[in-house]
Write an enzyme that holds these catalytic residues in place. Structure first.
Site, PDB file in Angstrom:
ATOM      1  N   ASP A  26       0.826  -1.207   0.000  1.00 23.21           N
ATOM      2  CA  ASP A  26       0.000   0.000   0.000  1.00 23.21           C
ATOM      3  C   ASP A  26       0.867   1.266   0.000  1.00 23.21           C
ATOM      4  OD1 ASP A  26      -2.334   1.467   0.027  1.00 23.21           O
ATOM      5  OD2 ASP A  26      -2.575   1.363   2.198  1.00 23.21           O
ATOM      6  N   ASN A  74     -10.598  -3.627  -6.297  1.00 22.13           N
ATOM      7  CA  ASN A  74      -9.820  -2.612  -7.034  1.00 22.13           C
ATOM      8  C   ASN A  74     -10.408  -2.268  -8.404  1.00 22.13           C
ATOM      9  OD1 ASN A  74      -6.577  -3.622  -5.686  1.00 22.13           O
ATOM     10  ND2 ASN A  74      -7.945  -1.987  -5.016  1.00 22.13           N
TER      11      ASN A  74
HETATM   12  C1  FPP Z   1      -2.250  -0.085  -3.160  1.00 22.88           C
HETATM   13  O1  FPP Z   1      -1.737   1.245  -3.111  1.00 22.88           O
HETATM   14  C2  FPP Z   1      -1.670  -0.780  -4.313  1.00 22.88           C
HETATM   15  C3  FPP Z   1      -2.377  -1.380  -5.293  1.00 22.88           C
HETATM   16  C4  FPP Z   1      -3.842  -1.423  -5.318  1.00 22.88           C
HETATM   17  C5  FPP Z   1      -1.707  -2.003  -6.469  1.00 22.88           C
HETATM   18  C6  FPP Z   1      -0.384  -2.632  -6.170  1.00 22.88           C
HETATM   19  C7  FPP Z   1       0.246  -3.048  -7.441  1.00 22.88           C
HETATM   20  C8  FPP Z   1       1.558  -3.029  -7.694  1.00 22.88           C
HETATM   21  C9  FPP Z   1       2.592  -2.651  -6.702  1.00 22.88           C
HETATM   22  C10 FPP Z   1       2.054  -3.446  -9.046  1.00 22.88           C
HETATM   23  C11 FPP Z   1       1.866  -4.906  -9.178  1.00 22.88           C
HETATM   24  C12 FPP Z   1       2.714  -5.432 -10.235  1.00 22.88           C
HETATM   25  C13 FPP Z   1       3.376  -6.585 -10.127  1.00 22.88           C
HETATM   26  C14 FPP Z   1       4.236  -6.956 -11.235  1.00 22.88           C
HETATM   27  C15 FPP Z   1       3.296  -7.482  -8.952  1.00 22.88           C
HETATM   28  P1  FPP Z   1      -2.723   2.460  -3.316  1.00 22.88           P
HETATM   29  O2  FPP Z   1      -2.875   2.723  -4.752  1.00 22.88           O
HETATM   30  O3  FPP Z   1      -4.016   2.181  -2.620  1.00 22.88           O
HETATM   31  O4  FPP Z   1      -1.949   3.628  -2.633  1.00 22.88           O
HETATM   32  P2  FPP Z   1      -2.589   4.851  -1.817  1.00 22.88           P
HETATM   33  O5  FPP Z   1      -3.247   4.261  -0.595  1.00 22.88           O
HETATM   34  O6  FPP Z   1      -1.399   5.676  -1.484  1.00 22.88           O
HETATM   35  O7  FPP Z   1      -3.544   5.542  -2.734  1.00 22.88           O
END
Ligand code: FPP
Length: 246
Positions: A26, A74
């Site tokens: 996250d 998501n």
């Molecule tokens: C949460 O952070 C993250 C996600 C929903 C996506 C995570 C995906 C990746 C790290 C890429 C995956 C790729 C591979 C190759 C495994 P957020 O977007 O909710 O962050 P925030 O809370 O700061 O908005």
């Protein structure tokens, strides 16, 4: 760095290493926002961090790493952000086809994969063929994964067997239930890390984390370096795990 290493000559240090680490990655969006960048670039940075961390886990001797890349919830995100994450998975899968065997990584995808774009499903199938020949670290990427959905799917499979007269409900055990989850055959996570300053589990590995140690850190995922993982493992090594005993 790397005080806790499976190959350590020090038995205590080797025993303190979690066999299975799970990570809720996250904070990508906030990492990007702080830099005035689109959220998509936060996920790209997160994908790079994921690669670094998975190589580091392999080096330490961690047997399994499970990451939450895309949840069943998501899909509610803006279309271009969803597309951005799918593109990162495509890129990772394409690169992995070339690198997996050399790195000896067993890559697995957990979740309801049937709704993913066909090209991604094809790449997952190609990776499986290569992965099945490897015997190094197991990296599980959870995509369109939800802990509740995982449990519902398992319940449906068992209910189907009851309906067909193959199973008596009284014979359903916890082990049998576990064997019908997407994580079939995996040990439960010892250490579950959530980056990004939130202290919730967000529908990740609900059944499997019953006795996991939870580590919450303010570090945003793209900033989660091997040193930060060492800090988490060091914290884990000080936990007394009783599994309900005394
Ligand atoms: C949460 O952070 C993250 C996600 C929903 C996506 C995570 C995906 C990746 C790290 C890429 C995956 C790729 C591979 C190759 C495994 P957020 O977007 O909710 O962050 P925030 O809370 O700061 O908005």
């Amino acid at each position: 760095m790397a005080i806790f290493n499976r190959n350590s000559v020090n038995d205590t240090a080797a025993a303190s290493l979690p066999r299975h680490i799970a990570i809720i990655m996250d904070g990508n969006g906030r990492w990007a926002k702080k830099r005035g960048l689109p959220r998509k670039l936060g996920h790209s940075a997160g994908a790079e961090t994921f690669r670094t961390i998975s190589r580091y886990c392999d080096k330490l001797g961690v047997e399994q790493l499970t990451v939450y890349a895309f949840s069943t919830e998501n899909w509610k995100r803006p279309a271009d952000e969803v597309e951005g994450i799918m593109n990162l998975l495509r890129k990772y899968l394409k690169d992995s086809c070339a690198q997996l065997a050399a790195e000896n990584v067993r890559l697995r995808f957990l979740g309801d994969l049937e709704v993913l774009p066909q090209d991604i499903r094809d790449l997952i199938a190609q990776n499986k063929v290569i992965s099945d020949k490897c015997d190094g670290i197991i990296v599980n990427i959870c995509v369109n994964y939800g802990g509740r959905l995982d449990i519902v799917h398992a319940a449906r499979k068992l209910a189907e067997k009851v309906k067909n007269g193959e199973l008596d409900p009284a014979d359903i055990t916890e082990d049998m239930f576990s064997e019908n989850l997407w994580t079939k055959g995996l040990p439960d996570p010892d250490l579950l890390i959530r980056t990004g300053a939130e202290s919730r589990i967000s529908n990740f590995l609900l059944w499997q984390s019953a006795y996991s140690e939870f580590y919450f850190t303010d570090t945003l995922f793209p900033d989660f370096t091997p040193d930060k993982l060492d800090e988490a493992i060091s914290w884990f090594s000080g936990r007394k795990r009783r599994f309900g005993g005394v």
